[in-house]
Every structure is written in C-alpha cells, then in structure tokens.
Design a protein around this motif. Structure first.
Motif, PDB file in Angstrom:
ATOM      1  N   ARG A 165      42.796  13.686 -30.073  1.00 12.37           N
ATOM      2  CA  ARG A 165      44.195  13.284 -29.951  1.00 12.37           C
ATOM      3  C   ARG A 165      44.907  13.336 -31.301  1.00 12.37           C
ATOM      4  N   LEU A 166      44.484  12.499 -32.228  1.00 13.18           N
ATOM      5  CA  LEU A 166      45.205  12.387 -33.496  1.00 13.18           C
ATOM      6  C   LEU A 166      45.092  13.678 -34.315  1.00 13.18           C
ATOM      7  N   GLU A 167      43.882  14.133 -34.566  1.00 12.86           N
ATOM      8  CA  GLU A 167      43.708  15.340 -35.383  1.00 12.86           C
ATOM      9  C   GLU A 167      44.296  16.568 -34.689  1.00 12.86           C
ATOM     10  N   ASN A 168      44.149  16.639 -33.378  1.00 14.12           N
ATOM     11  CA  ASN A 168      44.702  17.767 -32.632  1.00 14.12           C
ATOM     12  C   ASN A 168      46.226  17.788 -32.737  1.00 14.12           C
ATOM     13  N   GLN A 169      46.852  16.629 -32.572  1.00 15.79           N
ATOM     14  CA  GLN A 169      48.316  16.551 -32.700  1.00 15.79           C
ATOM     15  C   GLN A 169      48.754  16.860 -34.130  1.00 15.79           C
ATOM     16  N   LEU A 170      47.986  16.389 -35.091  1.00 11.76           N
ATOM     17  CA  LEU A 170      48.303  16.648 -36.497  1.00 11.76           C
ATOM     18  C   LEU A 170      48.244  18.149 -36.795  1.00 11.76           C
ATOM     19  N   LYS A 171      47.218  18.821 -36.311  1.00  9.18           N
ATOM     20  CA  LYS A 171      47.097  20.268 -36.517  1.00  9.18           C
ATOM     21  C   LYS A 171      48.224  21.017 -35.808  1.00  9.18           C
ATOM     22  N   TRP A 172      48.545  20.606 -34.577  1.00 10.38           N
ATOM     23  CA  TRP A 172      49.594  21.288 -33.822  1.00 10.38           C
ATOM     24  C   TRP A 172      50.942  21.148 -34.519  1.00 10.38           C
ATOM     25  N   HIS A 173      51.283  19.919 -34.925  1.00 10.25           N
ATOM     26  CA  HIS A 173      52.565  19.700 -35.591  1.00 10.25           C
ATOM     27  C   HIS A 173      52.634  20.448 -36.925  1.00 10.25           C
ATOM     28  N   THR A 174      51.532  20.490 -37.660  1.00  7.98           N
ATOM     29  CA  THR A 174      51.511  21.228 -38.929  1.00  7.98           C
ATOM     30  C   THR A 174      51.746  22.715 -38.687  1.00  7.98           C
ATOM     31  N   LYS A 175      51.072  23.256 -37.673  1.00 13.06           N
ATOM     32  CA  LYS A 175      51.245  24.681 -37.338  1.00 13.06           C
ATOM     33  C   LYS A 175      52.699  24.957 -36.931  1.00 13.06           C
ATOM     34  N   GLU A 176      53.266  24.065 -36.123  1.00 15.56           N
ATOM     35  CA  GLU A 176      54.646  24.263 -35.670  1.00 15.56           C
ATOM     36  C   GLU A 176      55.642  24.141 -36.818  1.00 15.56           C
ATOM     37  N   VAL A 177      55.439  23.193 -37.724  1.00 14.99           N
ATOM     38  CA  VAL A 177      56.347  23.057 -38.873  1.00 14.99           C
ATOM     39  C   VAL A 177      56.298  24.320 -39.717  1.00 14.99           C
ATOM     40  N   ASN A 178      55.104  24.811 -39.965  1.00 19.38           N
ATOM     41  CA  ASN A 178      54.982  26.042 -40.766  1.00 19.38           C
ATOM     42  C   ASN A 178      55.686  27.213 -40.084  1.00 19.38           C
ATOM     43  N   LYS A 179      55.496  27.326 -38.773  1.00 20.62           N
ATOM     44  CA  LYS A 179      56.132  28.413 -38.024  1.00 20.62           C
ATOM     45  C   LYS A 179      57.656  28.280 -38.055  1.00 20.62           C
ATOM     46  N   ARG A 180      58.157  27.080 -37.797  1.00 24.04           N
ATOM     47  CA  ARG A 180      59.614  26.873 -37.783  1.00 24.04           C
ATOM     48  C   ARG A 180      60.208  27.029 -39.179  1.00 24.04           C
ATOM     49  N   GLN A 181      59.475  26.589 -40.198  1.00 23.48           N
ATOM     50  CA  GLN A 181      59.963  26.730 -41.570  1.00 23.48           C
ATOM     51  C   GLN A 181      60.080  28.206 -41.947  1.00 23.48           C
ATOM     52  N   LYS A 182      59.088  29.009 -41.561  1.00 17.66           N
ATOM     53  CA  LYS A 182      59.156  30.452 -41.838  1.00 17.66           C
ATOM     54  C   LYS A 182      60.331  31.082 -41.100  1.00 17.66           C
ATOM     55  N   GLU A 183      60.533  30.668 -39.858  1.00 20.88           N
ATOM     56  CA  GLU A 183      61.666  31.196 -39.086  1.00 20.88           C
ATOM     57  C   GLU A 183      62.984  30.817 -39.741  1.00 20.88           C
ATOM     58  N   ARG A 184      63.068  29.567 -40.214  1.00 22.75           N
ATOM     59  CA  ARG A 184      64.289  29.093 -40.867  1.00 22.75           C
ATOM     60  C   ARG A 184      64.574  29.893 -42.136  1.00 22.75           C
ATOM     61  N   VAL A 185      63.543  30.143 -42.929  1.00 23.91           N
ATOM     62  CA  VAL A 185      63.718  30.910 -44.168  1.00 23.91           C
ATOM     63  C   VAL A 185      64.126  32.344 -43.855  1.00 23.91           C
ATOM     64  N   ARG A 186      63.484  32.952 -42.842  1.00 19.55           N
ATOM     65  CA  ARG A 186      63.866  34.326 -42.451  1.00 19.55           C
ATOM     66  C   ARG A 186      65.326  34.383 -42.007  1.00 19.55           C
ATOM     67  N   LEU A 187      65.743  33.398 -41.199  1.00 18.41           N
ATOM     68  CA  LEU A 187      67.135  33.373 -40.751  1.00 18.41           C
ATOM     69  C   LEU A 187      68.093  33.198 -41.923  1.00 18.41           C
ATOM     70  N   GLN A 188      67.758  32.319 -42.851  1.00 19.00           N
ATOM     71  CA  GLN A 188      68.633  32.099 -44.002  1.00 19.00           C
ATOM     72  C   GLN A 188      68.755  33.363 -44.853  1.00 19.00           C
ATOM     73  N   TRP A 189      67.633  34.048 -45.073  1.00 22.78           N
ATOM     74  CA  TRP A 189      67.686  35.295 -45.833  1.00 22.78           C
ATOM     75  C   TRP A 189      68.495  36.360 -45.096  1.00 22.78           C
ATOM     76  N   SER A 190      68.324  36.428 -43.783  1.00 16.58           N
ATOM     77  CA  SER A 190      69.086  37.403 -42.994  1.00 16.58           C
ATOM     78  C   SER A 190      70.581  37.120 -43.081  1.00 16.58           C
TER      79      SER A 190
END
Length: 173
Positions: free
Chosen positions: A6-31
C-alpha cells in the motif's frame, strides 16, 4: 505487507506520475516558448510572411490552452505533497526500533497513510467540482456529489472495520 503493497506502492506510483507530468509540463513550456519566439522572429521579417505569424500565434494559444486544460501545475503540486507526506510516514516506520513497531504504532501509520490518500482524492474531486461549477453543469456536479457521498460511506465502513480489527486484536492480546 501493508507498507510494501500500500504505502510503498502508492509512493512509487505518485513519484512515477510526478516525473511523467513534470516532463510533460517542461515539454509544453518549451513548445510554447519556441512557438512564440518563432512568431516574433517571423514578425520581424515583415509583410511577405505575415501569414505565418498568425499560424504561430494560433499554435502558441492552442498549446497554452492545452497546458491549462491539463492543469499540470496543480497535479504536480498535489502529487508532490502526497509523496512528501508518504515519504515521512515510510521513513518514520523504517526508523522505528523493532520493539517500537507495535500494533498501536502500526494502526496509527495505517490511519495516517489512508488519510493522506483520502485527502488527495478529496482535492481531486474538489477540482472537478470547481470545473463543473464554472461551466454551469450542475447536473454533472450532482453526479460527482453522489460519488463523494458513496466514497464517504465506503470510508466510514473502512474506518469501522479498522476500529473493529483493533478492538478484536486488543481483546485477543
């Protein structure tokens, strides 16, 4: 097992999602910056290519609209808060001595974990309700309210079962 599944799984999922969304945000800003800069550069050349300035302006505004629609800033902020809080709980549990890892401490950490995850869910639902209110879709907002009420009932049942299991464990002890 709770911490692993539960805890570690949620922590890994949220970390993966933040990294993915952050990359998307940076790509959009550069575009957006590249498209806007290209439009300014084309405007500097003058009349022969002024049609292309309008195209780059349209692309820039479309990218800005997409960025706003995705609300990446609020998602990254929300997920980052969850990551921070879950990391604190995980570290707290891992740093406890073996004799300190008693059922009371365990249930306290479980309750804190579930409260963190529930509050993240509530923030997401509030954002959806606000978006629906802004667009005057009260009928759909009532659907969201029904979902929230059902989730609250499920949460109450979960908390009751958690309390019952604690009481049962205490009686057995």
């Amino acid at each position: 097992e709770y911490f692993l599944y539960r805890l570690e799984n949620q922590l890994k999922w949220h970390t993966k999602e933040v990294n993915k969304r952050q990359k998307e945000r940076v790509r959009l800003q550069w575009s957006i910056l590249i498209s806007g800069g290209l439009g300014a550069l084309l405007a500097a050349f003058g009349t022969p290519i002024s049609l292309w300035v309008a195209l780059t302006a349209a692309i820039t505004s479309a990218l800005l609209g997409w960025q706003e629609l995705r609300s990446l800033d609020s998602v990254v902020r929300n997920y980052s808060k969850v990551i921070m809080e879950l990391t604190i709980l995980s570290s707290h549990w891992k740093n406890l001595e073996l004799e300190e890892k008693n059922p009371t401490e365990f249930y306290q950490v479980v309750r804190s974990t579930e409260n963190i995850l529930w509050s993240q869910n509530v923030e997401y639902i509030k954002a959806m309700q606000e978006a629906l209110r802004e667009s005057d879709l009260e009928e759909k907002a009532s659907l969201i309210n029904n979902v929230i009420q059902e989730q609250r009932k499920m949460d109450e049942r979960f908390q009751k079962s958690l309390r019952d299991s604690i009481v049962d464990y205490t009686r057995e002890s």
